[in-house]
Design a protein around this motif. Structure first.
Motif, short mmCIF file in Angstrom:
data_model
loop_
_atom_site.label_atom_id
_atom_site.label_comp_id
_atom_site.label_asym_id
_atom_site.label_seq_id
_atom_site.Cartn_x
_atom_site.Cartn_y
_atom_site.Cartn_z
N MET A 143 0.83 -1.21 0.00
CA MET A 143 0.00 0.00 0.00
C MET A 143 0.86 1.25 0.00
O MET A 143 0.57 2.23 -0.69
CB MET A 143 -0.94 -0.01 1.21
CG MET A 143 -2.01 -1.09 1.14
SD MET A 143 -2.73 -1.48 2.76
CE MET A 143 -3.75 -0.03 3.04
N GLY A 144 1.93 1.22 0.80
CA GLY A 144 2.83 2.37 0.84
C GLY A 144 3.49 2.62 -0.50
O GLY A 144 3.63 3.76 -0.94
N ILE A 145 3.89 1.53 -1.17
CA ILE A 145 4.53 1.65 -2.48
C ILE A 145 3.55 2.19 -3.52
O ILE A 145 3.88 3.11 -4.29
CB ILE A 145 5.08 0.28 -2.93
CG1 ILE A 145 6.22 -0.15 -1.99
CG2 ILE A 145 5.57 0.35 -4.38
CD1 ILE A 145 6.69 -1.57 -2.20
N ILE A 146 2.35 1.63 -3.54
CA ILE A 146 1.33 2.10 -4.50
C ILE A 146 1.01 3.57 -4.28
O ILE A 146 0.93 4.35 -5.23
CB ILE A 146 0.05 1.25 -4.37
CG1 ILE A 146 0.31 -0.19 -4.85
CG2 ILE A 146 -1.10 1.86 -5.17
CD1 ILE A 146 -0.82 -1.14 -4.52
N ASN A 147 0.84 3.95 -3.03
CA ASN A 147 0.50 5.34 -2.71
C ASN A 147 1.64 6.29 -3.06
O ASN A 147 1.41 7.44 -3.42
CB ASN A 147 0.15 5.45 -1.23
CG ASN A 147 -0.44 6.79 -0.88
OD1 ASN A 147 -1.54 7.14 -1.30
ND2 ASN A 147 0.29 7.58 -0.10
N LYS A 148 2.88 5.79 -2.95
CA LYS A 148 4.05 6.62 -3.24
C LYS A 148 4.12 6.98 -4.72
O LYS A 148 4.44 8.12 -5.09
CB LYS A 148 5.32 5.86 -2.82
CG LYS A 148 6.63 6.49 -3.27
CD LYS A 148 6.94 7.76 -2.51
CE LYS A 148 8.33 8.28 -2.87
NZ LYS A 148 8.64 9.55 -2.16
N PHE A 149 3.81 6.03 -5.58
CA PHE A 149 4.05 6.23 -7.01
C PHE A 149 2.81 6.58 -7.81
O PHE A 149 2.91 6.92 -9.00
CB PHE A 149 4.71 4.97 -7.60
CG PHE A 149 6.11 4.75 -7.10
CD1 PHE A 149 7.15 5.52 -7.57
CD2 PHE A 149 6.36 3.81 -6.12
CE1 PHE A 149 8.44 5.34 -7.09
CE2 PHE A 149 7.64 3.61 -5.64
CZ PHE A 149 8.69 4.38 -6.12
N SER A 150 1.63 6.52 -7.18
CA SER A 150 0.43 6.90 -7.93
C SER A 150 -0.67 7.37 -6.99
O SER A 150 -0.93 6.73 -5.97
CB SER A 150 -0.07 5.72 -8.76
OG SER A 150 -1.27 6.07 -9.43
N LYS A 151 -1.31 8.46 -7.35
CA LYS A 151 -2.46 8.98 -6.62
C LYS A 151 -3.75 8.75 -7.40
O LYS A 151 -4.82 9.22 -6.99
CB LYS A 151 -2.28 10.48 -6.34
CG LYS A 151 -1.03 10.84 -5.56
CD LYS A 151 -1.03 10.24 -4.17
CE LYS A 151 0.22 10.68 -3.40
NZ LYS A 151 0.26 10.07 -2.04
N ASN A 152 -3.64 8.05 -8.51
CA ASN A 152 -4.80 7.76 -9.35
C ASN A 152 -5.62 6.64 -8.72
O ASN A 152 -5.11 5.55 -8.49
CB ASN A 152 -4.34 7.36 -10.75
CG ASN A 152 -5.49 7.22 -11.73
OD1 ASN A 152 -6.57 6.74 -11.39
ND2 ASN A 152 -5.26 7.67 -12.96
N LYS A 153 -6.89 6.91 -8.46
CA LYS A 153 -7.72 5.93 -7.76
C LYS A 153 -7.92 4.64 -8.53
O LYS A 153 -8.23 3.60 -7.95
CB LYS A 153 -9.08 6.54 -7.41
CG LYS A 153 -9.99 6.87 -8.59
CD LYS A 153 -11.32 7.42 -8.10
CE LYS A 153 -12.28 7.75 -9.25
NZ LYS A 153 -11.78 8.89 -10.05
#
Length: 372
Positions: A143-153
């Motif tokens: 989750m941290g990695i996904i949130n770091k590299f993309s803010k697209n829902k």
């Protein structure tokens, strides 16, 4: 409804509070109910049905993550390590410690297909069991990695779909290297050393992240987001249910090793439950029941650990899968009360807290006396 003093959504808290209480009910039946009670009675049917609400907790986890103030990858790693450590400490307390002190029933050991007494290898197996805390810990890293590299829902939503579709094809894949295979089991294991593998269970968390991001885009409109949860839930239930009807063994199999249809169906089912929680908090005033469930929601990790540990310790006196309906119905509220009592005694108001407050007051007074 949203709590005006925070980013907490009361419907999410309500759903999470319900889910943690359901866990106590399910585990009590699993450990103490005999096989006929679990398989051939109304109680077994009801408990196994409510057990399908576990994804509700995971969806709530995804929503809550997107609403947390600090979503940095560093903090996600710290949280992940904390949850993973808690998970393995729980395994030690509920499995290994009773074996070491000789209170674990032989029937429990034999249920694994092992001979009594349990060996070191058996205890290591139990210590490394993949439970929902292992799932949560590993998921936090991603989750941290996904949130770091993309803010697209749509990114978490697409990943959730991919995981749901491909999981069955990689279930049980190993490389034949002990430590590596254990990590792969945590990711997509098909055996009973891991109950909640990241694939497919991470899909539910990602769906929660999608709706949490959408919620923020819509200026935190509860009415908008929960209506969309309901619509999406019904749609997913129809698709997933149809796939399960077509080929139940492949698409659902057993509850812990879901195929694409089962994952999609349960995602839809639990989104509808989320919508129902929203209806409840919208049209029913806050009351003691709601406040109790909010209380449980805020303490979900410690309550989860406590209930598993004391339920497993109880086998030393009560045995393993020995009881019928009446006894299980007595044990369920007993373990709920014991769990909450220990929560209050050891974590809410620990017995050492008064002493600590007194020491802090003495320190503050001494500091104030030193001021000119």
């Amino acid at each position: 409804m949203r709590n005006n003093n925070s980013n907490r959504i009361l419907a999410i808290d309500l759903a999470r509070g319900v889910s943690v209480l359901m866990v106590i009910i399910v585990h009590t039946l699993w450990i103490y109910g005999d096989i006929p009670t679990q398989s051939n009675t109304w109680l077994g049917g009801v408990v196994h049905f409510i057990g399908k609400g576990t994804p509700m907790f995971l969806i709530a986890m995804g929503v809550s993550f997107t609403l947390s103030r600090n979503q940095s990858i560093v903090l996600s790693i710290k949280r992940a390590l904390y949850i993973l450590a808690a998970g393995y400490i729980m395994n030690f307390l509920k499995f290994v410690l009773p074996v070491l002190i000789g209170t674990m029933p032989d029937a429990f050991i034999e249920a694994y297909g092992w001979t009594v007494p349990a060996t070191i290898d058996n205890m290591i197996y139990m210590l490394l069991t993949g439970d929902i805390l292992q799932l949560a810990g590993v998921s936090l890293l991603f989750m941290g990695i996904i949130n770091k590299f993309s803010k697209n829902k749509y990114v978490p939503l697409i990943i959730a779909f991919i995981i749901a579709v491909v999981t069955k094809e990689v279930h049980g894949f190993q490389l034949g290297i002990g430590s590596v295979d254990y990590i792969l089991d945590l990711m997509w294991g098909a055996k009973w050393n891991v109950y909640f593998a990241v694939f497919p269970w991470f899909s539910f968390i990602l769906i929660g992240m999608f709706f949490g991001m959408w919620y923020k885009e819509k200026n935190k409109s509860n009415a908008h987001i929960f209506k969309r949860m309901f619509i999406a839930g019904v749609f997913l239930m129809l698709i997933g249910g149809g796939l399960c009807f077509y080929n139940f063994e492949y698409h659902f199999g057993d509850y812990f090793h879901l195929g694409p249809g089962g994952t999609i169906y349960l995602a839809g089912f639990n989104l509808v439950l989320m919508w129902l929680a929203h209806i409840l908090v919208t049209y029913i005033k806050t009351n003691r029941v709601f406040e109790f469930l909010y209380y449980c929601s805020k303490r979900v990790t410690t309550i989860y650990i406590i209930q598993w540990v004391i339920i497993c310790w109880g086998m030393g006196a009560l045995g393993y899968q020995q009881f019928g309906i009446t006894a299980v119905l007595i044990l369920i509220p007993l373990y709920i009360m014991l769990t909450l009592g220990i929560q209050k005694l050891l974590f809410d108001k620990p017995f050492w807290s008064k002493k600590t407050r007194k020491q802090n007051n003495i320190t503050k007074n001494s500091i104030s006396l030193q001021k000119p």
